[in-house]
Design a protein around this motif. Structure first.
Motif, PDB file in Angstrom:
ATOM      1  N   PHE A   9      17.431  13.721 -18.994  1.00 39.04           N
ATOM      2  CA  PHE A   9      16.603  14.206 -20.094  1.00 39.04           C
ATOM      3  C   PHE A   9      16.704  15.718 -20.247  1.00 39.04           C
ATOM      4  O   PHE A   9      17.117  16.436 -19.337  1.00 39.04           O
ATOM      5  CB  PHE A   9      15.142  13.790 -19.898  1.00 39.04           C
ATOM      6  CG  PHE A   9      14.379  14.633 -18.907  1.00 39.04           C
ATOM      7  CD1 PHE A   9      13.437  15.562 -19.342  1.00 39.04           C
ATOM      8  CD2 PHE A   9      14.587  14.509 -17.545  1.00 39.04           C
ATOM      9  CE1 PHE A   9      12.732  16.346 -18.441  1.00 39.04           C
ATOM     10  CE2 PHE A   9      13.883  15.271 -16.634  1.00 39.04           C
ATOM     11  CZ  PHE A   9      12.953  16.200 -17.083  1.00 39.04           C
ATOM     12  N   ILE A  53      12.984  15.900 -27.584  1.00 35.44           N
ATOM     13  CA  ILE A  53      13.202  15.386 -26.226  1.00 35.44           C
ATOM     14  C   ILE A  53      14.429  14.483 -26.257  1.00 35.44           C
ATOM     15  O   ILE A  53      14.421  13.422 -26.883  1.00 35.44           O
ATOM     16  CB  ILE A  53      11.997  14.593 -25.702  1.00 35.44           C
ATOM     17  CG1 ILE A  53      10.726  15.452 -25.717  1.00 35.44           C
ATOM     18  CG2 ILE A  53      12.292  14.094 -24.277  1.00 35.44           C
ATOM     19  CD1 ILE A  53       9.493  14.734 -25.182  1.00 35.44           C
ATOM     20  N   SER A  55      17.241  12.133 -24.296  1.00 38.73           N
ATOM     21  CA  SER A  55      17.345  11.316 -23.088  1.00 38.73           C
ATOM     22  C   SER A  55      18.517  10.353 -23.194  1.00 38.73           C
ATOM     23  O   SER A  55      18.865   9.887 -24.279  1.00 38.73           O
ATOM     24  CB  SER A  55      16.049  10.531 -22.836  1.00 38.73           C
ATOM     25  OG  SER A  55      15.816   9.583 -23.856  1.00 38.73           O
ATOM     26  N   SER A  73      17.304  11.377 -29.230  1.00 41.19           N
ATOM     27  CA  SER A  73      16.804  12.751 -29.225  1.00 41.19           C
ATOM     28  C   SER A  73      15.812  12.912 -30.375  1.00 41.19           C
ATOM     29  O   SER A  73      16.054  13.652 -31.328  1.00 41.19           O
ATOM     30  CB  SER A  73      17.949  13.760 -29.359  1.00 41.19           C
ATOM     31  OG  SER A  73      18.754  13.462 -30.496  1.00 41.19           O
ATOM     32  N   PHE A  88       8.237   9.363 -24.561  1.00 39.90           N
ATOM     33  CA  PHE A  88       9.051   9.656 -23.382  1.00 39.90           C
ATOM     34  C   PHE A  88       8.372   9.191 -22.097  1.00 39.90           C
ATOM     35  O   PHE A  88       8.996   8.530 -21.256  1.00 39.90           O
ATOM     36  CB  PHE A  88       9.354  11.151 -23.295  1.00 39.90           C
ATOM     37  CG  PHE A  88      10.186  11.525 -22.101  1.00 39.90           C
ATOM     38  CD1 PHE A  88      11.540  11.232 -22.062  1.00 39.90           C
ATOM     39  CD2 PHE A  88       9.614  12.152 -21.007  1.00 39.90           C
ATOM     40  CE1 PHE A  88      12.313  11.555 -20.954  1.00 39.90           C
ATOM     41  CE2 PHE A  88      10.375  12.483 -19.897  1.00 39.90           C
ATOM     42  CZ  PHE A  88      11.722  12.186 -19.870  1.00 39.90           C
ATOM     43  N   SER A 101      18.094  16.018 -14.474  1.00 40.01           N
ATOM     44  CA  SER A 101      17.940  17.110 -15.434  1.00 40.01           C
ATOM     45  C   SER A 101      18.792  18.288 -14.995  1.00 40.01           C
ATOM     46  O   SER A 101      19.400  18.276 -13.922  1.00 40.01           O
ATOM     47  CB  SER A 101      16.467  17.553 -15.508  1.00 40.01           C
ATOM     48  OG  SER A 101      16.136  18.286 -14.337  1.00 40.01           O
ATOM     49  N   VAL A 198      22.222  16.622 -23.025  1.00 35.94           N
ATOM     50  CA  VAL A 198      21.960  15.429 -22.222  1.00 35.94           C
ATOM     51  C   VAL A 198      23.281  14.788 -21.768  1.00 35.94           C
ATOM     52  O   VAL A 198      23.430  14.402 -20.601  1.00 35.94           O
ATOM     53  CB  VAL A 198      21.105  14.414 -23.017  1.00 35.94           C
ATOM     54  CG1 VAL A 198      21.088  13.070 -22.333  1.00 35.94           C
ATOM     55  CG2 VAL A 198      19.687  14.935 -23.184  1.00 35.94           C
TER      56      VAL A 198
END
Length: 235
Positions: A9, A53, A55, A73, A88, A101, A198
């Motif tokens: 993420f 965000i 992922s 995203s 999320f 990450s 990502v």
């Protein structure tokens, strides 16, 4: 809880001028004045507003190959910040994955926790595993791990991508441009940029798994091909 599911993420954020004003007692000051007082350096985590965000979720098959299952995203162009966070953290609660990450312990996780609390969000997914334990193994922060938390050994994701011969970031864009891009309404570009981070983080993690011997060479190459095949229809 399963280490056969990994979730990579990344957050994109912009300075939260209102939060800074509240913290510093500047509520009656013009926005431009408060923003100037925040300075040009990256704002502290508590003063960051999440705008996207990204992922990528992948699962490991019986042959030991990692195969992407989903990539997304979502951004403020699609939903408000509280919904971004809720979606999320609900994914964490559902899958209880290994988190991966780049600089997540220092930046992304603290921002997530601050913003969830500010929006009064119930986020048990963030406690599904010991993600905030910097000495634990439930959250792999490649920036911390590869540098052994030694300041002079740290690299940026872009630097790492280039030395590993990965695509890296889109030309002419980095995190410093996100605030301006959001102001200009270039939300889709921000989401695409986040997605590229990502993917690069995931590929760097696969390389690290190969280095550690947790992926055999053939499984690594097949995992890379599985990613390419997964991304091909989206490009």
């Amino acid at each position: 809880m399963s280490d056969d599911i990994v979730l990579v993420f990344d957050l994109e954020t912009v300075p939260d001028v209102e939060a800074f004003a509240a913290a510093e007692g500047l509520e009656n000051h013009p926005v431009w004045s408060v923003r100037r007082q925040m300075g040009e350096k990256v704002a502290r985590q508590v003063f960051q507003r999440i705008v996207c965000i990204g992922s990528l979720r992948a699962g490991r098959d019986q042959a030991g190959v990692w195969r992407p299952q989903a990539i997304d995203s979502p951004s403020l162009g699609q939903m408000p910040e509280p919904q971004l966070i809720q979606q999320f953290v609900d994914q964490l609660a559902q899958h209880r994955p290994l988190l991966v990450s780049f600089n997540g312990h220092t930046f992304d996780l603290p921002v997530l926790r601050y913003r969830a609390m500010m929006h009064r969000i119930s986020a048990p997914g963030l406690a599904a595993r010991a993600y905030f334990d910097r000495s634990g193994s439930d959250m792999v922060d490649l920036c911390d791990l590869l540098s052994a938390q030694e300041r002079h050994a740290r690299v940026s994701l872009q630097e790492l991508a280039r030395v590993l011969d990965l695509p890296g970031k889109p030309p002419g864009i980095d995190g410093a441009h996100v605030e301006t891009m959001m102001q200009e309404g270039r939300v889709a570009e921000v989401a695409s940029y986040c997605r590229s981070d990502v993917v690069n983080t995931y590929r760097a993690w696969l390389r690290y798994e190969l280095f550690c011997g947790r992926l055999e060479r053939k499984s690594f190459e097949t995992s890379e091909k599985a990613l390419a095949d997964f991304l091909a229809p989206q490009s």
